[in-house]
Design a protein around this motif. Structure first.
Motif, PDB file in Angstrom:
ATOM      1  N   LEU A 197       2.461  30.726  15.134  1.00  0.00           N
ATOM      2  CA  LEU A 197       3.636  29.913  14.850  1.00  0.00           C
ATOM      3  C   LEU A 197       4.887  30.773  14.929  1.00  0.00           C
ATOM      4  O   LEU A 197       4.848  31.976  14.630  1.00  0.00           O
ATOM      5  CB  LEU A 197       3.538  29.297  13.446  1.00  0.00           C
ATOM      6  CG  LEU A 197       2.326  28.404  13.164  1.00  0.00           C
ATOM      7  CD1 LEU A 197       2.224  28.128  11.683  1.00  0.00           C
ATOM      8  CD2 LEU A 197       2.421  27.116  13.954  1.00  0.00           C
ATOM      9  N   PRO A 198       6.005  30.187  15.336  1.00  0.00           N
ATOM     10  CA  PRO A 198       7.271  30.945  15.314  1.00  0.00           C
ATOM     11  C   PRO A 198       7.795  31.057  13.890  1.00  0.00           C
ATOM     12  O   PRO A 198       7.600  30.160  13.064  1.00  0.00           O
ATOM     13  CB  PRO A 198       8.196  30.096  16.191  1.00  0.00           C
ATOM     14  CG  PRO A 198       7.655  28.702  16.061  1.00  0.00           C
ATOM     15  CD  PRO A 198       6.166  28.835  15.900  1.00  0.00           C
ATOM     16  N   LEU A 254      15.643  38.199  11.917  1.00  0.00           N
ATOM     17  CA  LEU A 254      14.860  38.560  13.097  1.00  0.00           C
ATOM     18  C   LEU A 254      13.807  37.493  13.376  1.00  0.00           C
ATOM     19  O   LEU A 254      13.083  37.065  12.476  1.00  0.00           O
ATOM     20  CB  LEU A 254      14.193  39.920  12.869  1.00  0.00           C
ATOM     21  CG  LEU A 254      13.354  40.483  14.015  1.00  0.00           C
ATOM     22  CD1 LEU A 254      14.246  40.881  15.182  1.00  0.00           C
ATOM     23  CD2 LEU A 254      12.555  41.688  13.527  1.00  0.00           C
ATOM     24  N   PHE A 255      13.717  37.054  14.637  1.00  0.00           N
ATOM     25  CA  PHE A 255      12.693  36.081  15.018  1.00  0.00           C
ATOM     26  C   PHE A 255      11.370  36.803  15.252  1.00  0.00           C
ATOM     27  O   PHE A 255      11.331  37.881  15.861  1.00  0.00           O
ATOM     28  CB  PHE A 255      13.101  35.322  16.275  1.00  0.00           C
ATOM     29  CG  PHE A 255      14.246  34.376  16.066  1.00  0.00           C
ATOM     30  CD1 PHE A 255      14.081  33.221  15.318  1.00  0.00           C
ATOM     31  CD2 PHE A 255      15.492  34.650  16.597  1.00  0.00           C
ATOM     32  CE1 PHE A 255      15.142  32.349  15.110  1.00  0.00           C
ATOM     33  CE2 PHE A 255      16.556  33.788  16.405  1.00  0.00           C
ATOM     34  CZ  PHE A 255      16.379  32.629  15.664  1.00  0.00           C
ATOM     35  N   VAL A 256      10.295  36.199  14.762  1.00  0.00           N
ATOM     36  CA  VAL A 256       8.974  36.806  14.859  1.00  0.00           C
ATOM     37  C   VAL A 256       7.954  35.760  15.276  1.00  0.00           C
ATOM     38  O   VAL A 256       8.218  34.545  15.232  1.00  0.00           O
ATOM     39  CB  VAL A 256       8.551  37.440  13.508  1.00  0.00           C
ATOM     40  CG1 VAL A 256       9.436  38.619  13.161  1.00  0.00           C
ATOM     41  CG2 VAL A 256       8.559  36.398  12.397  1.00  0.00           C
ATOM     42  N   SER A 257       6.798  36.256  15.694  1.00  0.00           N
ATOM     43  CA  SER A 257       5.646  35.406  15.976  1.00  0.00           C
ATOM     44  C   SER A 257       4.601  35.685  14.910  1.00  0.00           C
ATOM     45  O   SER A 257       4.196  36.835  14.707  1.00  0.00           O
ATOM     46  CB  SER A 257       5.086  35.720  17.371  1.00  0.00           C
ATOM     47  OG  SER A 257       3.901  34.979  17.604  1.00  0.00           O
ATOM     48  N   VAL A 258       4.160  34.643  14.225  1.00  0.00           N
ATOM     49  CA  VAL A 258       3.248  34.793  13.092  1.00  0.00           C
ATOM     50  C   VAL A 258       1.909  34.155  13.451  1.00  0.00           C
ATOM     51  O   VAL A 258       1.846  32.974  13.800  1.00  0.00           O
ATOM     52  CB  VAL A 258       3.828  34.141  11.827  1.00  0.00           C
ATOM     53  CG1 VAL A 258       2.863  34.302  10.660  1.00  0.00           C
ATOM     54  CG2 VAL A 258       5.180  34.743  11.483  1.00  0.00           C
ATOM     55  N   GLN A 259       0.859  34.964  13.372  1.00  0.00           N
ATOM     56  CA  GLN A 259      -0.494  34.454  13.590  1.00  0.00           C
ATOM     57  C   GLN A 259      -1.207  34.390  12.248  1.00  0.00           C
ATOM     58  O   GLN A 259      -1.493  35.419  11.631  1.00  0.00           O
ATOM     59  CB  GLN A 259      -1.285  35.343  14.552  1.00  0.00           C
ATOM     60  CG  GLN A 259      -2.686  34.805  14.847  1.00  0.00           C
ATOM     61  CD  GLN A 259      -3.498  35.734  15.724  1.00  0.00           C
ATOM     62  OE1 GLN A 259      -3.292  36.942  15.708  1.00  0.00           O
ATOM     63  NE2 GLN A 259      -4.439  35.185  16.478  1.00  0.00           N
ATOM     64  N   VAL A 260      -1.462  33.189  11.796  1.00  0.00           N
ATOM     65  CA  VAL A 260      -2.184  32.989  10.548  1.00  0.00           C
ATOM     66  C   VAL A 260      -3.675  32.960  10.870  1.00  0.00           C
ATOM     67  O   VAL A 260      -4.133  32.128  11.656  1.00  0.00           O
ATOM     68  CB  VAL A 260      -1.745  31.691   9.854  1.00  0.00           C
ATOM     69  CG1 VAL A 260      -2.487  31.516   8.532  1.00  0.00           C
ATOM     70  CG2 VAL A 260      -0.247  31.688   9.618  1.00  0.00           C
ATOM     71  N   VAL A 298       7.821  30.413   8.110  1.00  0.00           N
ATOM     72  CA  VAL A 298       7.352  29.696   9.294  1.00  0.00           C
ATOM     73  C   VAL A 298       7.253  28.214   8.961  1.00  0.00           C
ATOM     74  O   VAL A 298       7.060  27.834   7.811  1.00  0.00           O
ATOM     75  CB  VAL A 298       5.973  30.221   9.772  1.00  0.00           C
ATOM     76  CG1 VAL A 298       6.076  31.657  10.231  1.00  0.00           C
ATOM     77  CG2 VAL A 298       4.929  30.097   8.673  1.00  0.00           C
ATOM     78  N   MET A 299       7.399  27.406  10.002  1.00  0.00           N
ATOM     79  CA  MET A 299       7.249  25.958   9.859  1.00  0.00           C
ATOM     80  C   MET A 299       5.873  25.579  10.368  1.00  0.00           C
ATOM     81  O   MET A 299       5.557  25.762  11.546  1.00  0.00           O
ATOM     82  CB  MET A 299       8.344  25.229  10.637  1.00  0.00           C
ATOM     83  CG  MET A 299       9.766  25.588  10.206  1.00  0.00           C
ATOM     84  SD  MET A 299      10.087  25.253   8.454  1.00  0.00           S
ATOM     85  CE  MET A 299       9.885  23.466   8.434  1.00  0.00           C
ATOM     86  N   VAL A 300       5.048  25.050   9.483  1.00  0.00           N
ATOM     87  CA  VAL A 300       3.667  24.698   9.821  1.00  0.00           C
ATOM     88  C   VAL A 300       3.592  23.201  10.096  1.00  0.00           C
ATOM     89  O   VAL A 300       3.877  22.388   9.203  1.00  0.00           O
ATOM     90  CB  VAL A 300       2.703  25.065   8.675  1.00  0.00           C
ATOM     91  CG1 VAL A 300       1.267  24.778   9.083  1.00  0.00           C
ATOM     92  CG2 VAL A 300       2.864  26.538   8.305  1.00  0.00           C
ATOM     93  N   PRO A 301       3.235  22.802  11.334  1.00  0.00           N
ATOM     94  CA  PRO A 301       3.093  21.368  11.623  1.00  0.00           C
ATOM     95  C   PRO A 301       2.044  20.727  10.719  1.00  0.00           C
ATOM     96  O   PRO A 301       1.111  21.382  10.247  1.00  0.00           O
ATOM     97  CB  PRO A 301       2.661  21.341  13.092  1.00  0.00           C
ATOM     98  CG  PRO A 301       3.118  22.653  13.646  1.00  0.00           C
ATOM     99  CD  PRO A 301       3.006  23.634  12.520  1.00  0.00           C
TER     100      PRO A 301
END
Length: 418
Positions: A107-108, A331-337, A269-272
């Motif tokens: 997720l972004p 800072l924009f990041v990519s988050v892998q849960v 992060v915004m989780v759908p």
């Protein structure tokens, strides 16, 4: 009779002569035929020998050409590099082996201040700025003076404290005198009790004024001007916002500094809604920066209870340790849960994968250098890519600076085409 005999002899001689001519003619024709056949066979043999010689020459020429070309051309997708060249190019090697692939959702996100370690510093007293001792971006310690304000209200409070302290001293002296007189039987007990009550009231007044000064964050015992008010840092941190200038008037509730301890930050992060079942408090997460190469691990510390009406997503928060200050808010990041883990028999590092002719390849180490091995990939995460086919466990492959091999391979293809 003589005539008859002569004629008979002539006929006999003629028959003999005719027979001899026919036999010679037949013998000459047969010999001539055999001569032509032999010449034809000799010609065919010579032709076959000539063809064999030419074929042999062609084979030898083709072999020579192939042998001659072997020094310049090699197996398709192969680059010849010796150990010295590999070290000079900075190419590092790794071994294909089993690995643990982490599955999850990506997720972004965005780095934000840790609100539990961020404070907006206000003067708590109106006044005029006499000095600013801390600048924007400066790292400060707890209790360090950030600014000095001249406050009339503070001067009044300190004057009240000084007056209360003098009254307390007088009440204490009076109490001690009345107590002594009462014990000696000179004065009445009522005077003693009144002096004691006055002492207690004076003590209470001083305590109240001190508490008011302490609530303002000022040390009542600090010598100096009565109106001097010092704005101090509430904890260790960095000045991330500054809204105070020398000589300006400030109000009691106006934020003049924003202080944040950046040793810990949040990744929001915004989780759908469809993925909320895969994200839980305590889940491990891998955070990667999009602007530069950096990654870290953290845990999900909060998941919002509400889903936004417009984006149909809930806020999740990952607490991220930031001792080096790399993760800056904004800072924009990519988050892998991470949702689970699975072990695979063969895997390589993601940086080892390249694309040649629209196919994924890995540059495998050979005796002559490297060869591009087409592979079939499977599951992957930030640390490993599963190899289903093309590379076996234990195979050495190019990892660091492996793009140099691809570049050399492209040069060789261009020269060959030319």
């Amino acid at each position: 009779m003589l005539v008859v005999i002569i004629l008979a002899i002539g006929a006999l001689l003629g028959a003999l002569i005719l027979t001899t001519d026919v036999a010679g003619s037949s013998g000459d024709g047969h010999g001539h035929g055999h001569g032509h056949e032999g010449h034809a066979k000799a010609s065919d043999a010579a032709a076959e020998d000539h063809e064999a010689d030419e074929h042999g020459h062609d084979d030898e020429h083709g072999h020579d050409e192939e042998h001659a070309g072997g020094g310049d051309s090699h197996q398709e997708g192969e680059v010849e590099l010796n150990d010295v060249q590999i070290r000079a190019a900075g190419i590092t090697l790794a071994t294909a082996q089993e690995a643990v692939i982490r599955s999850g959702i990506t997720l972004p996100g965005e780095i934000a201040f840790n609100a539990d370690q961020t404070a907006r510093v206000v003067p708590r007293l109106a006044g005029v700025v006499e000095g600013v001792t801390a600048g924007l971006g400066e790292q400060v310690k707890k209790g360090q003076v950030l600014a000095v304000i001249a406050s009339r209200e503070l001067a009044e409070q300190r004057s009240s404290l000084a007056t209360a302290q003098k009254r307390l001293q007088l009440a204490r002296t009076t109490y001690q005198r009345e107590k002594q007189l009462w014990e000696e039987g000179i004065s009445a007990k009522q005077d003693y009790l009144a002096a004691e009550q006055a002492l207690r009231e004076a003590e209470l007044t001083v305590a109240n004024v001190r508490e008011q000064l302490q609530a303002l964050g000022s040390d009542a015992g600090t010598p100096g001007a009565l109106s001097r008010y010092e704005v101090r840092a509430p904890f260790d941190g960095m000045i991330v916002e500054k809204d105070i200038t020398l000589g300006e008037a400030v109000s009691a509730d106006a934020p003049v500094f924003t202080l944040s301890d950046l040793s810990s930050v949040w990744a929001d992060v915004m989780v759908p809604a469809k993925d909320l079942g895969s994200v839980r408090v305590g889940s491990q997460a891998v955070i990667e920066a999009t602007a530069f190469e950096s990654r870290a691990e953290g845990t999900v510390s909060y998941i919002g209870s509400l889903v936004g009406q417009q984006n149909r997503a809930a806020v999740a928060r990952i607490t991220l340790s930031n001792p080096g200050g790399i993760w800056r808010p904004g800072l924009f990041v990519s988050v892998q849960v991470l949702a689970g883990e699975e072990r695979v028999p063969v895997a390589v590092k993601p940086d080892a994968l390249h694309t040649l002719e629209e196919r994924p390849v890995v540059f495998v180490r050979t005796e002559q250098g490297f060869v591009a091995a087409p592979v079939a990939t499977g599951r992957r995460d930030a640390d490993a890519v599963e190899i289903i086919q093309g590379v076996d466990a234990g195979t050495r492959y190019a990892l660091g600076n492996s793009f140099i091999i691809k570049s050399e391979l492209g040069k060789g293809s261009a020269e060959h085409s030319h």
